[in-house]
Design an enzyme around this catalytic site. Structure first.
Site, PDB file in Angstrom:
ATOM      1  N   ASN A   9       0.890  -1.137   0.024  1.00  0.00           N
ATOM      2  CA  ASN A   9      -0.088   0.008  -0.028  1.00  0.00           C
ATOM      3  C   ASN A   9       1.015   1.330  -0.157  1.00  0.00           C
ATOM      4  O   ASN A   9       1.590   1.583   0.934  1.00  0.00           O
ATOM      5  CB  ASN A   9      -0.731  -0.087   1.208  1.00  0.00           C
ATOM      6  CG  ASN A   9      -1.727   1.104   1.358  1.00  0.00           C
ATOM      7  OD1 ASN A   9      -1.956   1.952   0.425  1.00  0.00           O
ATOM      8  ND2 ASN A   9      -2.536   1.594   2.377  1.00  0.00           N
ATOM      9  N   HIS A  96      -9.863   0.837   4.468  1.00  0.00           N
ATOM     10  CA  HIS A  96      -8.551   1.128   5.260  1.00  0.00           C
ATOM     11  C   HIS A  96      -8.676   1.999   6.475  1.00  0.00           C
ATOM     12  O   HIS A  96      -9.609   2.865   6.670  1.00  0.00           O
ATOM     13  CB  HIS A  96      -7.591   1.618   4.488  1.00  0.00           C
ATOM     14  CG  HIS A  96      -6.180   1.712   4.944  1.00  0.00           C
ATOM     15  ND1 HIS A  96      -5.618   2.638   5.908  1.00  0.00           N
ATOM     16  CD2 HIS A  96      -5.165   0.817   4.594  1.00  0.00           C
ATOM     17  CE1 HIS A  96      -4.769   2.392   6.190  1.00  0.00           C
ATOM     18  NE2 HIS A  96      -4.244   1.219   5.499  1.00  0.00           N
ATOM     19  N   GLU A 168      -5.768  -4.982  10.023  1.00  0.00           N
ATOM     20  CA  GLU A 168      -4.709  -3.931  10.559  1.00  0.00           C
ATOM     21  C   GLU A 168      -5.147  -3.239  12.022  1.00  0.00           C
ATOM     22  O   GLU A 168      -5.867  -2.533  12.221  1.00  0.00           O
ATOM     23  CB  GLU A 168      -4.777  -2.982   9.481  1.00  0.00           C
ATOM     24  CG  GLU A 168      -6.102  -2.537   8.825  1.00  0.00           C
ATOM     25  CD  GLU A 168      -6.099  -1.231   8.074  1.00  0.00           C
ATOM     26  OE1 GLU A 168      -4.953  -0.694   7.949  1.00  0.00           O
ATOM     27  OE2 GLU A 168      -7.383  -0.709   7.737  1.00  0.00           O
ATOM     28  N   GLY A 174       2.355   2.144  11.330  1.00  0.00           N
ATOM     29  CA  GLY A 174       3.447   3.370  11.294  1.00  0.00           C
ATOM     30  C   GLY A 174       3.916   3.762  12.567  1.00  0.00           C
ATOM     31  O   GLY A 174       4.608   4.739  13.022  1.00  0.00           O
ATOM     32  N   SER A 216       2.453  -2.697  10.524  1.00  0.00           N
ATOM     33  CA  SER A 216       4.051  -2.725  10.477  1.00  0.00           C
ATOM     34  C   SER A 216       4.629  -4.011  10.089  1.00  0.00           C
ATOM     35  O   SER A 216       5.377  -4.144  10.589  1.00  0.00           O
ATOM     36  CB  SER A 216       4.423  -2.014  12.121  1.00  0.00           C
ATOM     37  OG  SER A 216       4.216  -0.829  12.133  1.00  0.00           O
ATOM     38  N   GLY A 237       2.839  -1.350   4.263  1.00  0.00           N
ATOM     39  CA  GLY A 237       2.954   0.314   3.912  1.00  0.00           C
ATOM     40  C   GLY A 237       4.284   0.295   3.731  1.00  0.00           C
ATOM     41  O   GLY A 237       4.857   0.490   2.520  1.00  0.00           O
ATOM     42  N   GLY A 238       5.300   0.972   4.488  1.00  0.00           N
ATOM     43  CA  GLY A 238       6.503   1.847   4.430  1.00  0.00           C
ATOM     44  C   GLY A 238       7.287   0.640   3.651  1.00  0.00           C
ATOM     45  O   GLY A 238       8.114   1.087   2.902  1.00  0.00           O
TER      46      GLY A 238
END
Length: 250
Positions: A9, A96, A168, A174, A216, A237-238
């Protein structure tokens, strides 16, 4: 047998130049190492067409982070599934936590989207999860039950083959925090049981649905998470926004 899915994402990150570079890197690297895993990426809406063209014909699936539950119509600022189809997008993320938290999207609004998308032959990645305050007050299972029962209400069993879920935990997104594999497994097992109780005959269907973990996820925790019975991949994500860390997830 359930599919193991690694879904990236990209959120509202990356410039067009960065997204194009990452897409080319993914096309070059990921198909050869993904093996038995399904790889997906969810760029921002403005980058969807460029990324879709780059990854066209590869094994990497391109999805949209959001859309509206309508054909072409007067909904300013929204994107129609019809427009997504035009550029080859057939997977859409719904629910989300950031859209729930910051844009006020309810379970019922998510349900409208999910039903419309499934009827129009899209695959839906439906996100569920609890906030830190909900977790600390012991409401995790109550919140998840509502998200599943209200979000998936009225969906015909024939459409469940095009449904993916992602858990999630909002408190882990994050923040660098992550549920332990056993904590995540406990919740994933509950989600699967909730799906099995949606309608008569749903038990066997629930066993075929992939449930991803989305809190994460990084190269150093993905393998331990995937060892758990009911964790079928990651919503990342990241770590999905750089080819080095994204490739390590496979």
């Amino acid at each position: 047998m359930r599919k193991t899915i690694i879904a990236g994402n990209w959120k509202m990150n990356l410039s067009l130049k960065e997204a194009v570079f990452l897409a080319h890197s993914i096309r070059e690297k990921i198909p050869s190492i993904s093996k038995d895993k399904v790889s997906m990426v969810f760029p921002s809406t403005l980058h969807l067409e460029n990324v879709s063209k780059i990854l066209e014909g590869s094994s990497v699936i391109v999805g949209a982070q959001n859309c509206y539950h309508s054909g072409l119509a007067a909904f300013t600022g929204e994107t129609s599934p019809d427009q997504l189809k035009e550029i080859g997008v057939k997977v859409v993320m719904v629910g989300h936590s950031e859209r729930r938290q910051f844009l006020g999207e309810s379970n019922f609004f998510c349900n409208d989207k999910i039903r419309f998308l499934l009827k129009n032959e899209f695959t839906v990645l439906y996100c569920v999860g609890e906030t830190l305050s909900e977790r600390e007050s012991g409401k995790t299972l109550e919140v998840l039950s509502s998200q599943i029962r209200e979000g998936l209400k009225g969906i015909d069993s024939v459409f469940f083959s095009n449904l993916i879920l992602a858990y999630e935990p909002v408190w882990a997104i994050g923040t660098g925090k992550v549920a332990t594999p056993s904590q995540a497994q406990e919740v994933h097992s509950f989600i699967r049981k909730e799906i099995s109780g949606l309608f008569v005959g749903a038990s066997s269907i629930s066993e075929s649905i992939s449930i991803l973990y989305g809190g994460s996820v990084k190269p150093d925790n993905i393998q331990d998470l995937l060892k758990e019975k009911d964790i079928d991949g990651g919503l990342v994500g990241g770590a999905s926004q750089k080819i080095s860390s994204f490739a390590e997830l496979f």
